[in-house]
Design an enzyme around this catalytic site. Structure first.
Site, PDB file in Angstrom:
ATOM      1  N   THR A   1      16.749  21.472  64.569  1.00  0.00           N
ATOM      2  CA  THR A   1      15.972  21.230  63.356  1.00  0.00           C
ATOM      3  C   THR A   1      14.535  21.703  63.518  1.00  0.00           C
ATOM      4  O   THR A   1      13.996  21.708  64.639  1.00  0.00           O
ATOM      5  CB  THR A   1      15.965  19.726  63.027  1.00  0.00           C
ATOM      6  OG1 THR A   1      15.046  19.466  61.967  1.00  0.00           O
ATOM      7  CG2 THR A   1      15.545  18.893  64.225  1.00  0.00           C
TER       8      THR A   1
ATOM      9  N   TYR B   1      13.694  11.220  65.613  1.00  0.00           N
ATOM     10  CA  TYR B   1      14.765  12.165  65.303  1.00  0.00           C
ATOM     11  C   TYR B   1      14.441  13.542  65.864  1.00  0.00           C
ATOM     12  O   TYR B   1      15.242  14.143  66.600  1.00  0.00           O
ATOM     13  CB  TYR B   1      14.984  12.247  63.792  1.00  0.00           C
ATOM     14  CG  TYR B   1      15.771  13.463  63.370  1.00  0.00           C
ATOM     15  CD1 TYR B   1      17.109  13.598  63.721  1.00  0.00           C
ATOM     16  CD2 TYR B   1      15.174  14.494  62.643  1.00  0.00           C
ATOM     17  CE1 TYR B   1      17.834  14.723  63.365  1.00  0.00           C
ATOM     18  CE2 TYR B   1      15.894  15.617  62.274  1.00  0.00           C
ATOM     19  CZ  TYR B   1      17.218  15.730  62.634  1.00  0.00           C
ATOM     20  OH  TYR B   1      17.930  16.851  62.284  1.00  0.00           O
TER      21      TYR B   1
END
Length: 327
Positions: free
Chosen positions: A117, A141
């Site tokens: 990501t 995250y």
């Protein structure tokens, strides 16, 4: 026909990658615990229900299907939840991925395509963001994904376990034939939330901050069609199978869309403007996040082929169909 184990294969990007793999001549085997994925999205190969933290289950699946490689999507992805409760993100995203890698190695599999990501970058220091941009995640995250990127570099360096790290910006849209699409419960992503407003399922769309230094004051993001991302995973897999070395790539459209532009676009495809309310900025939100995909273009031959209108129209058709089913 070569088999690819697709962890998280019943989820959003994973299921679209299963579709792309099947169309490319591979046999995708979805491995999913169905905590966020949907059984009905596994349509192009078998489903094996299991948890990536379960080494015995992984060993059984590797032995049964003998994949040539792994495409790894299974993860906790809710950024806000990672701030409230980091533990499950490190448990699944870090611990689970290491368990998966070790199971692959026991099975003699040394190739993995990793769904990462742009959240590994954190606050942008330059735009667009290329692979050399500093990585300083703003939340657990993003940090959990970066930890695996770093682990994969060590696996490649020390034991020859090769990987492709796929850092993408905002995955969006749906299968153009309406067979699968984005389906999260609860939903936290901008395009589905806007469509839910257009469908009358929410009273208004909330814009968090309208005082950013962007062309209309709202945050700017880089949206790339999920099918373009799925194609990228197939290209990366083929490069690994052909003997390619480990690499990291950024995937985005290369152009930003502001939140207001996004809301206006959903209104166009829905046929009516959306009610909007403005709230204060959220902590940790960057003014703009735009990706530089030049490396993927040069090395993989990848480029996004579906524009924002295609993203919005395909997403609208998918979510309207879900609403017609009462979902």
């Amino acid at each position: 026909m070569q088999t690819v184990l697709v962890t998280g294969g019943a989820g959003y990007v994973g299921s679209h990658t299963c579709l792309a793999l099947a169309e490319a001549g591979f046999r995708p085997v979805a491995f999913d615990d169905l905590s966020n994925g949907h059984r009905e999205h596994v349509r192009w190969g078998p489903l094996e229900v299991g948890d990536i933290r379960d080494p015995a289950r992984l060993d059984a699946v590797f032995a049964a299907h003998r994949p040539v490689a792994v495409a790894h999507f299974a993860a906790r992805i809710e950024v806000g939840e990672s701030v409230k409760d980091p533990g499950p993100f490190f448990d699944v995203n870090v611990g689970g991925t290491i368990t998966l890698i070790e199971a692959a190695r026991r099975a003699g599999v040394d190739k993995l395509v990793f769904s990462s990501t742009c959240a590994t970058f954190g606050e942008p220091v330059r735009q667009p963001m290329d692979e050399h941009h500093p990585q300083a995640p703003l939340n657990p995250y993003g940090r959990s994904k970066l930890m695996i990127e770093q682990a994969l570099a060590d696996y490649a360096r020390h034991v020859g376990f090769r990987s492709m790290v796929m850092r993408y910006f905002n995955a969006a849209g749906a299968d153009l034939e309406g067979r699968i699409g984005e389906w999260h419960e609860p939903e936290t992503h901008a395009i589905p939330l806007a469509i839910q407003v257009a469908l009358g399922q929410r009273p208004a769309f909330t814009i968090f901050g309208d005082d950013y230094d962007t062309r209309d004051g709202t945050a700017e993001r880089d949206y790339v069609h999920v099918l373009d991302l799925a194609d990228a995973h197939v290209l990366a897999l083929r490069r690994l199978i052909a003997g390619g070395a480990s690499e990291s790539y950024n995937f985005g459209a290369g152009a930003g869309t502001t939140v207001r532009e996004l809301v206006d676009g959903v209104g166009r495809v829905a046929g009516a403007p959306l009610p909007v309310r403005v709230a204060p900025r959220r902590q940790g939100d960057a003014p703009a996040l735009v990706g530089d995909s030049a490396k993927a273009r040069a090395q993989l031959g990848w480029k996004p082929s579906r524009d924002l209108d295609t993203i919005l129209s395909s997403a609208w058709r998918w979510h309207r169909a879900l609403a017609d089913r009462g979902l």
